[in-house]
Design a protein around this motif. Structure first.
Motif, PDB file in Angstrom:
ATOM      1  N   UNK A  34      17.609  37.539 103.348  1.00  0.00           N
ATOM      2  CA  UNK A  34      17.436  38.017 102.234  1.00  0.00           C
ATOM      3  C   UNK A  34      18.396  39.007 101.897  1.00  0.00           C
ATOM      4  N   UNK A  35      18.824  39.959 103.043  1.00  0.00           N
ATOM      5  CA  UNK A  35      19.773  40.864 102.832  1.00  0.00           C
ATOM      6  C   UNK A  35      20.919  40.490 102.601  1.00  0.00           C
TER       7      UNK A  35
ATOM      8  N   UNK B  98      13.987  40.403 105.866  1.00  0.00           N
ATOM      9  CA  UNK B  98      14.027  41.415 105.110  1.00  0.00           C
ATOM     10  C   UNK B  98      12.843  41.152 104.011  1.00  0.00           C
ATOM     11  N   UNK B  99      12.138  42.143 103.738  1.00  0.00           N
ATOM     12  CA  UNK B  99      10.805  42.056 102.739  1.00  0.00           C
ATOM     13  C   UNK B  99      11.601  42.360 101.489  1.00  0.00           C
ATOM     14  N   UNK B 100      10.989  41.547 100.387  1.00  0.00           N
ATOM     15  CA  UNK B 100      11.126  41.869  98.982  1.00  0.00           C
ATOM     16  C   UNK B 100      10.155  42.373  98.236  1.00  0.00           C
TER      17      UNK B 100
ATOM     18  N   UNK C 110      13.855  44.004 108.132  1.00  0.00           N
ATOM     19  CA  UNK C 110      12.871  44.016 108.879  1.00  0.00           C
ATOM     20  C   UNK C 110      13.340  43.620 110.454  1.00  0.00           C
ATOM     21  N   UNK C 111      12.735  44.059 111.590  1.00  0.00           N
ATOM     22  CA  UNK C 111      12.947  43.777 112.906  1.00  0.00           C
ATOM     23  C   UNK C 111      12.751  42.271 112.995  1.00  0.00           C
ATOM     24  N   UNK C 112      14.039  41.532 113.398  1.00  0.00           N
ATOM     25  CA  UNK C 112      13.936  40.104 113.562  1.00  0.00           C
ATOM     26  C   UNK C 112      14.261  39.619 114.961  1.00  0.00           C
ATOM     27  N   UNK C 113      13.491  39.001 115.522  1.00  0.00           N
ATOM     28  CA  UNK C 113      13.724  38.410 116.845  1.00  0.00           C
ATOM     29  C   UNK C 113      15.228  37.727 117.026  1.00  0.00           C
ATOM     30  N   UNK C 114      15.385  37.028 115.956  1.00  0.00           N
ATOM     31  CA  UNK C 114      16.548  36.256 115.918  1.00  0.00           C
ATOM     32  C   UNK C 114      17.845  37.446 115.275  1.00  0.00           C
TER      33      UNK C 114
ATOM     34  N   UNK D 285       6.493  38.083 101.764  1.00  0.00           N
ATOM     35  CA  UNK D 285       6.665  38.460 103.098  1.00  0.00           C
ATOM     36  C   UNK D 285       8.021  38.625 103.603  1.00  0.00           C
ATOM     37  N   UNK D 286       8.106  38.556 104.981  1.00  0.00           N
ATOM     38  CA  UNK D 286       9.632  38.622 105.327  1.00  0.00           C
ATOM     39  C   UNK D 286      10.323  37.302 104.779  1.00  0.00           C
TER      40      UNK D 286
END
Length: 369
Positions: A162-163, A200-202, A190-194, A157-158
């Motif tokens: 991770x990036x 990021x997805x791995x 991935x789009x993040x609220x914060x 999952x996200x």
């Protein structure tokens, strides 16, 4: 009679206050609101220069790493002070994910591979992130990644930060923990609220991994417990900034030729928020002290802090937005960054409801059937 366990120390030591002062000065110079806002709109949300100053200039990346491995050999109390200040600045650095959670996972592993990676994390030149399951699931649950012939396969999952990671710590279905070079994995933002802590997805597709330990469950459980307990200190920093800035704004803003903060209805809201923030400080300090002393009540202290801090941080940020009036609704004012951080933190290492349920089990107060 058996000896009484030591009482928790909720006060800050002189060394902790000195650390806070030095860190606050650094963040004031290098992590202003305008700079953080500008970075969220760029392609580089993580502030590498600030991370270098924190890690190499102040040695904060290795606070929890033993001195024998090049770290500071400090405790969770000092790490909690750092997270308070980083929360006050919504600093876009991977301190919680790398210097706390990933470090705790590695401390639960034995062997040269884990100790070598700990020494690298202590320098701050290497950033590691633990790839754990969803926050709503049980800590230490089997991962979605499988190991075949020494190679790893699976999609996670996200994962926060991770990036920015150089190394990914990946638990597998067979119960082992592996270190994977992030360059060998497919890491997709991935789009993040914060916006200050991007996701990021791995994806691992025949990715080589280095075995760190055979008991990933214990390592992940230890890491997520420390993450949840010290996250409360970050949430304290968020709430404290929101309260302080809102009080300052209401003292300066005038209406009908008098400060807005003088109106009784607003005084009541601020007083309630102050009481809640004081409560979070006590709970967060108790959790940090329990982690630092390896108290037998650590699980209870962490559950209490995590369950209480999340809703207070969100409430403080929501009040800050409302009580700043029209300017609080603008992109240019940084208060929305604190609301987003508070909302994201509320589910980062388990929701408040999950921690309340865990607390009920720990103190044997299960709900009626």
């Amino acid at each position: 009679m058996s000896p009484q366990p030591p009482q928790p120390d909720l006060l800050y030591s002189e060394e902790e206050e000195a650390l806070r002062s030095a860190l606050r000065d650094l963040l004031a110079d290098h992590c202003g609101a305008a700079a953080v806002l500008a970075r969220t709109e760029s392609d580089a949300p993580h502030d590498r220069a600030l991370w270098t100053s924190l890690a190499e200039g102040m040695g904060l990346a290795g606070l929890l790493v033993p001195e024998s491995l090049g770290g500071q050999g400090a405790s969770h109390r000092e790490a909690a002070v750092v997270l308070e200040e980083l929360g006050r600045a919504v600093a876009p650095v991977p301190y919680l994910t790398s210097a706390v959670v990933a470090t705790e996972a590695l401390l639960a592993c034995a062997g040269n591979e884990a100790t070598g990676l700990l020494a690298e994390l202590a320098t701050g030149r290497t950033v590691a992130v633990l790839v754990h399951g969803p926050a709503s699931g049980p800590a230490g649950a089997p991962g979605a990644v499988r190991q075949e012939g020494g190679l790893l396969y699976g999609e996670t999952g996200v994962v926060a930060d991770a990036a920015a990671a150089d190394v990914l710590l990946v638990p597998t279905r067979d119960g082992a923990l592996y270190a994977v070079d992030a360059a060998d994995a497919t890491v997709t933002p991935r789009v993040s609220l914060d916006l200050t802590r991007p996701l990021a997805a791995v994806v691992l597709d025949g990715t080589p991994g280095r075995l760190l330990g055979q008991d990933a469950g214990a390592a992940v459980t230890r890491a997520l417990r420390a993450g949840a307990g010290l996250l409360a200190s970050e949430q304290l920093g968020v709430a404290d900034w929101c309260l302080t800035e809102t009080v300052r704004h209401l003292k300066e803003r005038t209406q009908f030729n008098r400060p807005v903060g003088g109106f009784q209805a607003l005084k009541h809201r601020l007083a309630q928020l102050w009481l809640e923030t004081v409560g979070v400080r006590a709970a967060a300090r108790n959790a940090a002290d329990a982690l630092a002393t390896n108290s037998p009540d650590t699980d209870v202290a962490v559950a209490v802090a995590a369950a209480y801090a999340s809703p207070v941080a969100v409430h403080a940020a929501e009040e800050a937005v409302q009580l700043h009036g029209g300017i609080g609704m603008t992109w240019e004012h940084p208060v929305h960054l604190y609301l987003k951080r508070a909302k994201a933190d509320a589910i980062a290492y388990g929701s408040a409801g999950r921690h309340r349920a865990a607390l009920a089990e720990l103190v044997d107060l299960r709900p009626p059937l």
